[in-house]
Design an enzyme around this catalytic site. Structure first.
Site, short mmCIF file in Angstrom:
data_model
loop_
_atom_site.label_atom_id
_atom_site.label_comp_id
_atom_site.label_asym_id
_atom_site.label_seq_id
_atom_site.Cartn_x
_atom_site.Cartn_y
_atom_site.Cartn_z
N GLY A 14 -16.96 -75.03 -20.23
CA GLY A 14 -16.06 -76.09 -20.66
C GLY A 14 -15.36 -76.69 -19.47
N GLN A 40 -9.13 -81.41 -14.92
CA GLN A 40 -9.71 -80.50 -13.92
C GLN A 40 -10.53 -81.24 -12.87
OE1 GLN A 40 -11.30 -77.66 -17.10
NE2 GLN A 40 -10.79 -76.27 -15.42
N CYS A 83 -11.27 -69.56 -15.84
CA CYS A 83 -11.08 -71.00 -15.74
C CYS A 83 -11.62 -71.48 -14.41
CB CYS A 83 -9.59 -71.33 -15.86
SG CYS A 83 -9.23 -73.08 -15.80
N LEU A 84 -12.33 -72.59 -14.41
CA LEU A 84 -12.88 -73.12 -13.16
C LEU A 84 -11.77 -73.58 -12.21
CD1 LEU A 84 -15.97 -75.17 -14.43
CD2 LEU A 84 -15.91 -72.85 -13.48
N HIS A 129 -8.89 -73.59 -25.31
CA HIS A 129 -8.65 -73.48 -23.87
C HIS A 129 -8.73 -74.86 -23.21
CE1 HIS A 129 -9.41 -71.44 -19.82
NE2 HIS A 129 -9.72 -72.71 -19.59
N GLU A 130 -9.77 -75.62 -23.55
CA GLU A 130 -9.93 -76.94 -22.92
C GLU A 130 -8.85 -77.91 -23.37
OE1 GLU A 130 -11.77 -77.01 -20.48
OE2 GLU A 130 -12.86 -75.16 -20.95
N HIS A 165 -5.65 -77.80 -21.46
CA HIS A 165 -5.61 -78.55 -20.20
C HIS A 165 -5.05 -79.95 -20.41
CE1 HIS A 165 -7.43 -75.78 -17.40
NE2 HIS A 165 -8.48 -75.58 -18.16
ZN ZN Z 1 -9.75 -73.95 -17.85
#
Ligand code: ZN
Length: 176
Positions: A49, A54, A96-97, A138-139, A142
Site C-alpha cells: 500500500g 508518502q 510502513c515504507l 493504515h493507508e 496517512h
Molecule cells: Zn504507511
C-alpha cells in the site's frame, strides 16, 4: 512510469491533512500518471500500500495491492471515507515504507465499509476485512497525517526487521 522518492518519518508532508481530489482532475493524464507511478513505486519497494503523502503529494489518493494467498486485488481509492466500523478488533503487525526497518503491533477494527472513487471517478462502496481492511485503514491514516506508530497502544512490540524475522515472523498471521 517512474519510481518516486518516498517521504520518510520526520518529513512534515506525512503530518499534513491531505486535500480532497477535485473530480475534474481524476481523468487528466498527469493524475493517471501519478497513480501508475505510485503503483510502480509500491512494487519496487515491496509494499502492499502507498498513500500520496508518502510521495510528497498531500492529496487524498491511495493505491494498494497484494498478490499473496491472503492478499487482495490492486485497488485505487480517491477521497475515501470509512462509513462503518465493525465491532470486533484485530491485531496485526504493521510496517510502513516511510518508516525504515521497524514493525509493530497495531489493533484496529476487523471490518470496515468504505466509500471512495476509483481511478475512473466511479463510485466504490464495499466492505473489507482481514489484511485488506487493515491495509485500507493504515493507508487512510496517512491522509490524516497519522502513522502506524501513533496507533500503537503498546510500544513494547516495536521491533527491528532482523529481530522480527528471528523472533516474531512465525507467530504473525499477517504482516502489512
Ligand atoms: Zn504507511
Amino acid at each position: 512510469m517512474a519510481v518516486l522518492p518516498i517521504a520518510k518519518l520526520g518529513n512534515p508532508v506525512l503530518r499534513k491533512i491531505a486535500s480532497p481530489v477535485v473530480q475534474e482532475v481524476i481523468a487528466t493524464s498527469a493524475f493517471q500518471q501519478l497513480i501508475d507511478d505510485m503503483f510502480e513505486t509500491m512494487g519496487e519497494n515491496d509494499g502492499i500500500g502507498l498513500a500520496a503523502p508518502q510521495v510528497s503529494r498531500s492529496e487524498q489518493l491511495v493505491v494498494m495491492g497484494c498478490e499473496e494467498d491472503s492478499g487482495f486485488p490492486n485497488t485505487v481509492l480517491i477521497n475515501p471515507k470509512i462509513v462503518f466500523y465493525g465491532p470486533e478488533q484485530v491485531e496485526m503487525w504493521e510496517g510502513c515504507l516511510s518508516v525504515d526497518g521497524l514493525r509493530g503491533k497495531v489493533t484496529r477494527p476487523s471490518a470496515i465499509r468504505v466509500e471512495a472513487l476509483d481511478r475512473y471517478g466511479q463510485v466504490l462502496d464495499f466492505e473489507a476485512t482481514g489484511l485488506y481492511g487493515v491495509c485500507i485503514q493504515h493507508e487512510m491514516d496517512h491522509l490524516l497525517g497519522k502513522m502506524f506508530l501513533d496507533r500503537m497502544t503498546d510500544l513494547s512490540t516495536l521491533t527491528q526487521l532482523k529481530e522480527f524475522d528471528s523472533y516474531w515472523k512465525e507467530e504473525s498471521a499477517a504482516v502489512i
